[in-house]
Enzyme design. Structure first.
Site, PDB file in Angstrom:
ATOM      1  CG  ASP A  34      -1.864   1.167   1.242  1.00  0.00           C
ATOM      2  OD1 ASP A  34      -2.869   1.106   0.516  1.00  0.00           O
ATOM      3  OD2 ASP A  34      -1.605   2.145   1.975  1.00  0.00           O
ATOM      4  CD  GLU A  77      -4.522   4.000  -1.389  1.00  0.00           C
ATOM      5  OE1 GLU A  77      -4.726   4.096  -0.173  1.00  0.00           O
ATOM      6  OE2 GLU A  77      -5.398   4.237  -2.235  1.00  0.00           O
TER       7      GLU A  77
END
Length: 158
Positions: A34, A77
């Site tokens: 992430d 993301e």
């Protein structure tokens, strides 16, 4: 956008690789990556810069894994790295290599360079006692959360 596989392809591959590891008794690792504070990147620099960061992280990660490994966008993301025939130690070494490379990369945007960091949660079959794809992803997500709570910019495998 990122040039890596999508979630649908990832889901099929995770199920196949986990079944293969179970059947033949080899290690299989999965890492959930992430981008740290990605919302802040979008809010500060704009969504076009955010898109460039996503592309850059995907490209750099893809360059650092083996040809037989898989990098896929999980959502937003987040990316998943599928590491066939890779034990926990090997997955941690690769995770640290990816984390360090992304931190060292300078994304040239606007009036200055943008530094990006990532947090990574790693899970390994059979060590982590995961028998289904959902358990594998849940475990990797929990470890990613611990990496975030531990200060970000780190890799957590247990």
């Amino acid at each position: 956008l990122t040039g890596v596989s999508n979630r649908r392809f990832l889901d099929a591959q995770l199920a196949a690789k986990l079944a293969e590891a179970r059947r033949y008794g080899h290690s299989f690792s999965c890492a959930l990556l992430d981008i740290d504070r990605f919302k802040s990147i979008n809010d500060t620099w704009g969504h076009q810069v955010g898109d460039e960061v996503l592309k850059g992280v995907a490209t750099l990660t893809q360059r650092l894994v083996r040809r037989e490994d898989l990098v896929a966008r999980y959502g937003g993301e987040e990316f998943v790295i599928v590491l066939n025939h890779t034990d926990a130690r090997g997955a941690m070494i690769l995770g640290e290599r990816i984390r360090g490379a992304i931190e060292s990369e300078r994304f040239e945007q606007g009036p200055g360079d943008l530094t990006v960091t990532v947090s990574i949660g790693v899970v390994t079959f059979p060590n982590d006692d995961v028998d289904a794809v959902e358990e594998l992803v849940r475990c990797a997500d929990e470890r990613l959360y611990r990496a975030k709570m531990g200060g970000r910019n780190r890799v957590v495998s247990s």
